[in-house]
Design an enzyme around this catalytic site. Structure first.
Site, PDB file in Angstrom:
ATOM      1  NE  ARG A 238     -24.686   7.969  -8.292  1.00 42.88           N
ATOM      2  CZ  ARG A 238     -25.091   7.302  -7.214  1.00 42.88           C
ATOM      3  NH1 ARG A 238     -26.003   6.348  -7.338  1.00 42.88           N
ATOM      4  NH2 ARG A 238     -24.596   7.576  -6.028  1.00 42.88           N
ATOM      5  CD  GLU A 267     -31.343  10.813 -10.413  1.00 36.33           C
ATOM      6  OE1 GLU A 267     -31.113  11.025  -9.200  1.00 36.33           O
ATOM      7  OE2 GLU A 267     -31.157   9.714 -10.944  1.00 36.33           O
ATOM      8  CG  HIS A 286     -31.702   7.878  -7.391  1.00 37.51           C
ATOM      9  ND1 HIS A 286     -30.728   8.720  -7.867  1.00 37.51           N
ATOM     10  CD2 HIS A 286     -31.037   6.883  -6.744  1.00 37.51           C
ATOM     11  CE1 HIS A 286     -29.534   8.262  -7.529  1.00 37.51           C
ATOM     12  NE2 HIS A 286     -29.701   7.151  -6.832  1.00 37.51           N
TER      13      HIS A 286
END
Length: 320
Positions: A238, A267, A286
């Site tokens: 993360r 993000e 991601h």
């Protein structure tokens, strides 16, 4: 469950990659409403439609009281993935909303990308690919993985899979975890130690801690400074675990030889992210869990969780 219920799917590419799960929901009298954006949905977008929604297959959008109070019909949020740091579990429970996730199903995919990023960082393959296509013939001298110390910060399902894959590379594996799984560690010759020892001794540090208030910015300036000079850092966990300003400084000063990250503090990222200034960092969007196999299996698990709730059964992986 005679009246048709509405399921909002904020995870992307659902029709293309989760066709079987979509069919399962439709067979059970659910109407599917898909995220029209190729990104997480924003509050204003959710606000427009959430009032009529009965269930959600959630990506990484934010789910808290600001949305729950606008969603009188919402009974379940089934997280399309493992991490639920984007969902306020306590507030969901207060509003009578059950929350589930899909653990373990993405472990292999994330572990494979982690190993991919480690190898690419050591051999600079991304930059060499670009320069070769431009007609250059660089003589970059890389580093072998064999004989290196690899430190795993966290030893959950994904890190365990990483250890399994690295076991055959003739590396020395170290791990830090508050709840160490000694049986699996012994299987792959993983030695548990403190995170301080991992930072100080490892040639490569791979981040696998959960995103919790106490782990926010776990990798800060002080801890990057504890790492070996010229070491490597990888994060497929993360973005909130890493202070990006501290990571920037570690790359700028040469404390890190290279880094590879799949996750970010904010993000989706924008093109002006300062980390893009460096050639010795690999950045991916991601994407660690983005595989056909993951979409298929997670799609089915999240669909079944929603069906169970409306059949008044306890769904698998209920979190609140």
């Amino acid at each position: 469950m005679s009246q048709q219920k509405k399921v909002l799917v904020t995870a992307t590419n659902y029709s293309q990659l989760c066709a079987e799960a979509k069919q399962l929901l439709e067979k059970n009298n659910f109407e599917i409403i898909e995220n029209p954006h190729d990104r997480p949905m924003k509050f204003g977008e959710l606000k427009e439609i959430i009032g009529d929604i009965d269930a959600v297959v959630a990506g990484v959008d934010t789910w808290d009281e600001s949305i729950f109070k606008l969603a009188p019909n919402l009974k379940v949020i089934s997280r399309f993935g493992v991490g639920v740091d984007n969902i306020n579990l306590d507030q969901a429970k207060e509003y009578g909303i059950q929350v589930t996730n899909a653990p373990r199903l993405n472990s292999n995919a994330v572990a494979e990308l982690t190993v991919n990023l480690i190898l690419n960082s050591l051999r600079n393959t991304v930059n060499l690919h670009v320069s070769t296509r431009q007609g250059h013939w660089e003589r970059f001298v890389g580093t072998e993985l064999k004989g290196k110390k690899v430190g795993l910060l966290g030893f959950g399902n994904i890190a365990q899979s990483v250890a399994k894959k690295l076991y055959g590379f003739d590396v020395e594996l170290l791990a830090y975890d508050k709840f160490p799984n000694k049986e699996i560690a012994a299987r792959y010759d993983v030695q548990f130690t403190s995170y301080e020892e991992i930072l100080q001794a490892s040639d490569i540090v791979s981040m696998h801690l959960p995103n919790l208030p106490e782990t926010h910015h776990f990798m800060n300036k002080e801890r990057f400074n504890q790492m070996k000079q010229g070491s490597y850092f990888v994060n497929t966990s993360r973005g909130a675990l890493v202070d990006e300003k501290a990571l920037y400084e570690a790359l700028e000063t040469g404390k890190l030889q290279a880094a590879a990250i799949d996750v970010y503090e904010k993000e989706p990222i924008t093109r002006d992210n300062p980390l893009f200034h460096f050639d010795n960092i690999i950045t991916t969007p991601h994407t660690a869990a983005e595989s056909y196999e993951v979409y298929h299996s997670v799609g089915l698990m999240t669909a079944q969780a929603i069906i169970s709730v409306f059949q008044e059964k306890t769904p698998d992986n209920l979190l609140n």
